[in-house]
Design an enzyme around this catalytic site. Structure first.
Site, mmCIF file in Angstrom:
data_model
loop_
_atom_site.group_PDB
_atom_site.id
_atom_site.type_symbol
_atom_site.label_atom_id
_atom_site.label_comp_id
_atom_site.label_asym_id
_atom_site.label_seq_id
_atom_site.Cartn_x
_atom_site.Cartn_y
_atom_site.Cartn_z
ATOM 1 N N ASN A 1 0.875 -1.182 0.000
ATOM 2 C CA ASN A 1 0.000 0.000 0.000
ATOM 3 C C ASN A 1 0.907 1.224 0.000
ATOM 4 O O ASN A 1 1.484 1.573 1.029
ATOM 5 C CB ASN A 1 -0.888 -0.033 1.256
ATOM 6 C CG ASN A 1 -1.715 1.234 1.390
ATOM 7 O OD1 ASN A 1 -1.785 2.045 0.465
ATOM 8 N ND2 ASN A 1 -2.333 1.415 2.545
ATOM 9 N N LYS B 1 0.158 4.243 -0.238
ATOM 10 C CA LYS B 1 -0.452 5.450 0.348
ATOM 11 C C LYS B 1 -0.172 6.635 -0.586
ATOM 12 O O LYS B 1 -0.188 6.461 -1.790
ATOM 13 C CB LYS B 1 0.046 5.658 1.775
ATOM 14 C CG LYS B 1 -0.108 4.379 2.608
ATOM 15 C CD LYS B 1 0.135 4.557 4.063
ATOM 16 C CE LYS B 1 -0.057 3.215 4.769
ATOM 17 N NZ LYS B 1 0.063 3.271 6.210
ATOM 18 N N HIS C 1 -9.343 1.246 4.903
ATOM 19 C CA HIS C 1 -8.078 1.453 5.615
ATOM 20 C C HIS C 1 -8.315 2.422 6.773
ATOM 21 O O HIS C 1 -9.094 3.364 6.654
ATOM 22 C CB HIS C 1 -7.014 2.005 4.654
ATOM 23 C CG HIS C 1 -5.641 1.944 5.251
ATOM 24 N ND1 HIS C 1 -5.200 2.864 6.167
ATOM 25 C CD2 HIS C 1 -4.633 1.051 5.094
ATOM 26 C CE1 HIS C 1 -3.966 2.542 6.538
ATOM 27 N NE2 HIS C 1 -3.600 1.445 5.905
ATOM 28 N N GLU D 1 -6.665 4.806 7.864
ATOM 29 C CA GLU D 1 -6.413 6.219 7.554
ATOM 30 C C GLU D 1 -7.616 6.845 6.872
ATOM 31 O O GLU D 1 -7.928 8.016 7.075
ATOM 32 C CB GLU D 1 -5.148 6.336 6.681
ATOM 33 C CG GLU D 1 -3.892 6.092 7.514
ATOM 34 C CD GLU D 1 -2.736 5.480 6.745
ATOM 35 O OE1 GLU D 1 -2.729 5.538 5.499
ATOM 36 O OE2 GLU D 1 -1.829 4.930 7.404
ATOM 37 N N GLU E 1 -5.178 -4.819 10.494
ATOM 38 C CA GLU E 1 -4.122 -3.826 10.702
ATOM 39 C C GLU E 1 -4.382 -3.066 12.002
ATOM 40 O O GLU E 1 -5.158 -2.099 12.009
ATOM 41 C CB GLU E 1 -4.103 -2.818 9.549
ATOM 42 C CG GLU E 1 -3.818 -3.411 8.194
ATOM 43 C CD GLU E 1 -3.277 -2.356 7.248
ATOM 44 O OE1 GLU E 1 -2.183 -2.575 6.710
ATOM 45 O OE2 GLU E 1 -3.935 -1.320 7.052
ATOM 46 N N GLY F 1 2.865 2.273 10.806
ATOM 47 C CA GLY F 1 3.855 3.346 10.664
ATOM 48 C C GLY F 1 4.539 3.719 11.966
ATOM 49 O O GLY F 1 5.194 4.749 12.058
ATOM 50 N N SER G 1 3.722 -2.132 10.419
ATOM 51 C CA SER G 1 5.170 -2.239 10.645
ATOM 52 C C SER G 1 5.718 -3.627 10.319
ATOM 53 O O SER G 1 6.604 -4.134 11.006
ATOM 54 C CB SER G 1 5.528 -1.838 12.077
ATOM 55 O OG SER G 1 5.170 -0.496 12.305
HETATM 56 P P1 13P Z 1 3.308 0.318 7.666
HETATM 57 O O1 13P Z 1 3.773 -0.992 7.082
HETATM 58 O O2 13P Z 1 4.065 1.490 7.190
HETATM 59 O O3 13P Z 1 3.176 0.242 9.162
HETATM 60 O O4 13P Z 1 1.794 0.535 7.106
HETATM 61 C C1 13P Z 1 0.894 -0.488 7.172
HETATM 62 C C2 13P Z 1 -0.320 -0.108 6.405
HETATM 63 O O5 13P Z 1 -1.037 0.800 6.779
HETATM 64 C C3 13P Z 1 -0.600 -0.836 5.156
HETATM 65 O O6 13P Z 1 -1.883 -0.567 4.697
#
Ligand code: 13P
Length: 253
Positions: A9, A11, A98, A100, A170, A176, A216
């Site tokens: 992803n 982003k 997601h 976010e 997740e 992150g 992560s």
């Molecule tokens: P990270 O791997 O950067 O923690 O992000 C995970 C994520 O949100 C994938 O959709």
């Protein structure tokens, strides 16, 4: 056998040129490493989808996906993208729900229900995300929340349709932050998600659905996570932006 999946992803990262270069290098390295048994998915910003879908078109186990979609076919929705538009670029997947998007764009389960239906109608596989924020984990109510997220946005689907969905667990506190869920925490939640699916549908249906871990996830912790019986791969953020890390993740089963 459930599909093993590594989905990146991106982003809101990578310019057009940077994105194309990343995929070209990933394809080369995946070929060199002879990765064939794992499906690799690039979930890129919309601007990359057409070109990258062309680059991966002839490679059976490498596909592309979007990171969001609108549920309507078309119309006066400035800035939005429909499933038929995504499909017309050659993508096979779309990330939905997601954390976010839930957090910063107020995505609701009503909207997600419609998005899941629209994606499936257009033969796009939803990668449906669920996950709890830190305060919910600390209050020990994470199991309830995940159950609710799954029920509210997926249980309108019939048995045939739910088998076309990929689920990603997740935990928001792991995204992150460098803080990964332990293998026990990940396995516990994945097993719970599968049990929830088995209860509503049936055992065979639940067994056929790939459940990915995200948060992560990196080459140093992936092997242990992916060795868990209910962890079928990863939805990767930061590490998907690096060629070596991303392909090392695909090599971690
Ligand atoms: P990270 O791997 O950067 O923690 O992000 C995970 C994520 O949100 C994938 O959709």
């Amino acid at each position: 056998m459930r599909k093993k999946i590594i989905a990146g992803n991106w982003k809101m990262h990578k310019t057009y040129k940077e994105g194309i270069a990343l995929v070209e290098d990933c394809i080369k390295l995946a070929e060199k490493e002879k990765i064939k048994e794992v499906e690799i998915i690039f979930c890129t910003p919309f601007i990359h989808l057409r070109k990258i879908s062309k680059l991966t078109d002839n490679i059976k186990h490498i596909n592309t996906g979007a990171q969001n979609c609108h549920w309507e076919e078309q119309g006066a929705f400035t800035g939005e993208i429909s499933c038929s538009m995504i499909k017309s670029c050659g993508a096979a997947y779309v990330i939905l729900g997601h954390s976010e998007r839930r957090q910063y764009f107020n995505e609701t389960h009503e909207q997600l229900t419609k998005k899941v239906t629209a994606a499936l109608k257009h033969d796009l596989t939803p990668i449906f995300c669920c996950g709890e924020p830190l305060e919910i984990r600390e209050a020990n109510t994470h199991i309830e929340l995940i159950g609710k997220q799954i029920r509210e946005s997926l249980f309108h689907l019939d048995k045939e349709m739910i088998t076309k969905v990929v689920i990603a667990y997740e935990p928001v506190w792991a995204i992150g932050t460098g803080k990964t869920a332990t293998t026990e925490q990940a396995q516990e939640m994945h097993a719970f998600i599968r049990k929830t699916l088995a209860h509503h549908y049936d055992f065979e249906t639940a067994e056929s659905i790939s459940i990915l871990y995200g948060g992560s996830c990196k080459p140093s912790n992936a092997k242990e996570l992916f060795s868990q019986p209910d962890v079928d791969g990863g939805l990767i953020g930061g590490a998907a932006l690096q060629v070596e890390d991303f392909i090392a993740l695909a090599n971690s089963f």
